[in-house]
Design an enzyme around this catalytic site. Structure first.
Site, short mmCIF file in Angstrom:
data_model
loop_
_atom_site.label_atom_id
_atom_site.label_comp_id
_atom_site.label_asym_id
_atom_site.label_seq_id
_atom_site.Cartn_x
_atom_site.Cartn_y
_atom_site.Cartn_z
N MET A 55 39.38 58.99 24.56
CA MET A 55 40.79 59.25 24.73
C MET A 55 41.04 59.72 26.16
O MET A 55 41.10 60.91 26.41
CB MET A 55 41.27 60.32 23.75
CG MET A 55 41.14 59.95 22.31
SD MET A 55 42.19 58.57 21.97
CE MET A 55 42.17 58.58 20.23
N PRO A 56 41.16 58.84 27.10
CA PRO A 56 41.40 59.26 28.48
C PRO A 56 42.79 59.86 28.67
O PRO A 56 43.79 59.28 28.24
CB PRO A 56 41.27 57.98 29.29
CG PRO A 56 40.60 57.00 28.40
CD PRO A 56 40.93 57.40 27.01
#
Length: 75
Positions: A1-2
């Site tokens: 989950m950047p």
């Protein structure tokens, strides 16, 4: 989950910030292959007078090994 945080001096309008966020998100999806639902981008405006204390020293100088692209300036 950047989650990408862009720290920059104040003064840009919402239009260039939104365009940059869209380009960053697109590249994060294209290059490492994350889905759109996984990517978020935020802006944090830091006044020039606070840059060394709030960005350069803690984020850049203190962690040179984490930098994927180093700045062309020093403080």
């Amino acid at each position: 989950m950047p989650h990408v945080i862009v720290k920059a001096w104040p003064g840009k309008t919402e239009q260039p910030k939104q365009e940059l966020a869209e380009r960053i998100a697109r590249d994060v999806m294209d290059v490492p292959g994350y889905g759109e639902e996984a990517v978020s981008v935020a802006f944090e405006e830091i006044p020039a007078r606070d840059w060394a204390e709030k960005v350069y020293r803690p984020d850049i100088a203190a962690h040179p090994g984490r930098l994927c692209k180093k700045p062309g300036y020093a403080m």
